[in-house]
Design a protein around this motif. Sequence first.
Motif, mmCIF file in Angstrom:
data_model
loop_
_atom_site.group_PDB
_atom_site.id
_atom_site.type_symbol
_atom_site.label_atom_id
_atom_site.label_comp_id
_atom_site.label_asym_id
_atom_site.label_seq_id
_atom_site.Cartn_x
_atom_site.Cartn_y
_atom_site.Cartn_z
ATOM 1 N N THR A 21 2.254 18.793 46.189
ATOM 2 C CA THR A 21 2.262 20.198 45.779
ATOM 3 C C THR A 21 3.655 20.606 45.312
ATOM 4 N N SER A 22 4.675 20.180 46.033
ATOM 5 C CA SER A 22 6.051 20.489 45.669
ATOM 6 C C SER A 22 6.414 19.851 44.331
ATOM 7 N N ALA A 23 6.023 18.610 44.115
ATOM 8 C CA ALA A 23 6.293 17.928 42.848
ATOM 9 C C ALA A 23 5.564 18.618 41.703
ATOM 10 N N TRP A 24 4.335 19.056 41.949
ATOM 11 C CA TRP A 24 3.569 19.761 40.912
ATOM 12 C C TRP A 24 4.254 21.068 40.548
ATOM 13 N N ALA A 25 4.717 21.823 41.569
ATOM 14 C CA ALA A 25 5.400 23.099 41.315
ATOM 15 C C ALA A 25 6.677 22.872 40.519
ATOM 16 N N ALA A 26 7.419 21.823 40.852
ATOM 17 C CA ALA A 26 8.652 21.512 40.116
ATOM 18 C C ALA A 26 8.333 21.162 38.664
ATOM 19 N N SER A 27 7.277 20.390 38.429
ATOM 20 C CA SER A 27 6.940 20.025 37.056
ATOM 21 C C SER A 27 6.479 21.252 36.266
ATOM 22 N N GLN A 28 5.793 22.192 36.927
ATOM 23 C CA GLN A 28 5.384 23.429 36.268
ATOM 24 C C GLN A 28 6.619 24.243 35.858
ATOM 25 N N THR A 29 7.597 24.327 36.757
ATOM 26 C CA THR A 29 8.836 25.049 36.448
ATOM 27 C C THR A 29 9.574 24.357 35.310
ATOM 28 N N ASP A 30 9.618 23.025 35.334
ATOM 29 C CA ASP A 30 10.268 22.269 34.258
ATOM 30 C C ASP A 30 9.621 22.573 32.911
ATOM 31 N N GLU A 31 8.297 22.524 32.856
ATOM 32 C CA GLU A 31 7.572 22.790 31.604
ATOM 33 C C GLU A 31 7.796 24.225 31.142
ATOM 34 N N ALA A 32 7.773 25.179 32.061
ATOM 35 C CA ALA A 32 7.986 26.578 31.710
ATOM 36 C C ALA A 32 9.408 26.789 31.186
ATOM 37 N N ALA A 33 10.375 26.128 31.781
ATOM 38 C CA ALA A 33 11.766 26.258 31.334
ATOM 39 C C ALA A 33 11.945 25.691 29.932
ATOM 40 N N LEU A 34 11.373 24.536 29.664
ATOM 41 C CA LEU A 34 11.481 23.936 28.327
ATOM 42 C C LEU A 34 10.792 24.810 27.281
ATOM 43 N N ALA A 35 9.644 25.378 27.613
ATOM 44 C CA ALA A 35 8.937 26.272 26.687
ATOM 45 C C ALA A 35 9.746 27.545 26.444
ATOM 46 N N ALA A 36 10.347 28.097 27.487
ATOM 47 C CA ALA A 36 11.164 29.301 27.349
ATOM 48 C C ALA A 36 12.380 29.028 26.468
ATOM 49 N N LEU A 37 13.006 27.874 26.640
ATOM 50 C CA LEU A 37 14.168 27.533 25.826
ATOM 51 C C LEU A 37 13.776 27.381 24.358
ATOM 52 N N ARG A 38 12.629 26.765 24.093
ATOM 53 C CA ARG A 38 12.150 26.652 22.699
ATOM 54 C C ARG A 38 11.916 28.040 22.105
ATOM 55 N N ALA A 39 11.339 28.948 22.885
ATOM 56 C CA ALA A 39 11.097 30.319 22.415
ATOM 57 C C ALA A 39 12.415 31.033 22.114
ATOM 58 N N LEU A 40 13.424 30.837 22.958
ATOM 59 C CA LEU A 40 14.739 31.434 22.709
ATOM 60 C C LEU A 40 15.327 30.886 21.420
ATOM 61 N N TYR A 41 15.260 29.578 21.226
ATOM 62 C CA TYR A 41 15.813 28.957 20.016
ATOM 63 C C TYR A 41 15.124 29.473 18.754
ATOM 64 N N GLU A 42 13.814 29.697 18.835
ATOM 65 C CA GLU A 42 13.093 30.232 17.675
ATOM 66 C C GLU A 42 13.499 31.672 17.386
ATOM 67 N N ALA A 43 13.689 32.466 18.430
ATOM 68 C CA ALA A 43 14.039 33.874 18.266
ATOM 69 C C ALA A 43 15.511 34.067 17.901
ATOM 70 N N GLN A 44 16.380 33.197 18.422
ATOM 71 C CA GLN A 44 17.818 33.322 18.191
ATOM 72 C C GLN A 44 18.413 31.949 17.855
ATOM 73 N N PRO A 45 18.432 31.588 16.581
ATOM 74 C CA PRO A 45 18.935 30.270 16.181
ATOM 75 C C PRO A 45 20.367 29.987 16.647
ATOM 76 N N GLN A 46 21.169 31.036 16.850
ATOM 77 C CA GLN A 46 22.527 30.828 17.344
ATOM 78 C C GLN A 46 22.516 30.200 18.736
ATOM 79 N N ALA A 47 21.498 30.494 19.503
ATOM 80 C CA ALA A 47 21.378 29.902 20.838
ATOM 81 C C ALA A 47 21.164 28.393 20.736
ATOM 82 N N ALA A 48 20.422 27.956 19.727
ATOM 83 C CA ALA A 48 20.202 26.518 19.528
ATOM 84 C C ALA A 48 21.520 25.820 19.196
ATOM 85 N N GLU A 49 22.363 26.460 18.373
ATOM 86 C CA GLU A 49 23.673 25.889 18.069
ATOM 87 C C GLU A 49 24.518 25.782 19.328
ATOM 88 N N LEU A 50 24.442 26.794 20.174
ATOM 89 C CA LEU A 50 25.163 26.792 21.435
ATOM 90 C C LEU A 50 24.639 25.670 22.334
#
Length: 180
Positions: A21-50
């Motif tokens: 259960t703990s490993a599953w929760a960590a993988s869910q957080t990992d996936e959510a973080a990667l998706a959030a970062l992609r959304a930030l990069y799409e909305a603010q390309p300067q963040a991708a450069e950073l």
Amino acid sequence: MFLTRRSLFSIASLTLGLAATSAWAASQTDEAALAALRALYEAQPQAAELGDRAAAILVFPKIVKAGLVVGAQTGDGVLLIGGKPAAHYNISAASYGLQAGVESFAYALFFMTESSLKYLRESGGWAVGSGPSVVVVDKSAARNFNTTTLTQDVYAFPFGFQGLMAGIGLEGSKISRISP
């Protein structure tokens, strides 16, 4: 105390279940973080450069903030090094003042120097406002900087706001390593 095979099997099953259960929760957080970062990069390309120049990025995909005079916020995040999850962290804060509402949002903290990353890793919990300097970047500020004007240790991008609440800041937040 005498343990039977059945009780040992039950304890082992419970332990394995909690670990899974703990490993599953960590993988869910990992996936959510990667998706959030992609959304930030799409909305603010300067963040991708950073992100290309950062030593590491700490992404909190969902921070929930609520308050009525007294407020609190909390969320779990993932430290990404080379685009891969390296550790998990929690951010939490309490506040007092003229406030009312509930909102959720995301934060990405770009650690630009190895020394700021070392501070995060070695401190027993980083109280933002002490230690490395942090600059909060909004959409309008992001348009005005480039990779030659970067001079701070950590850049923070709040994004993905939902709900309604006045006032946001990192000051006073505590970021602590967790083991999900």
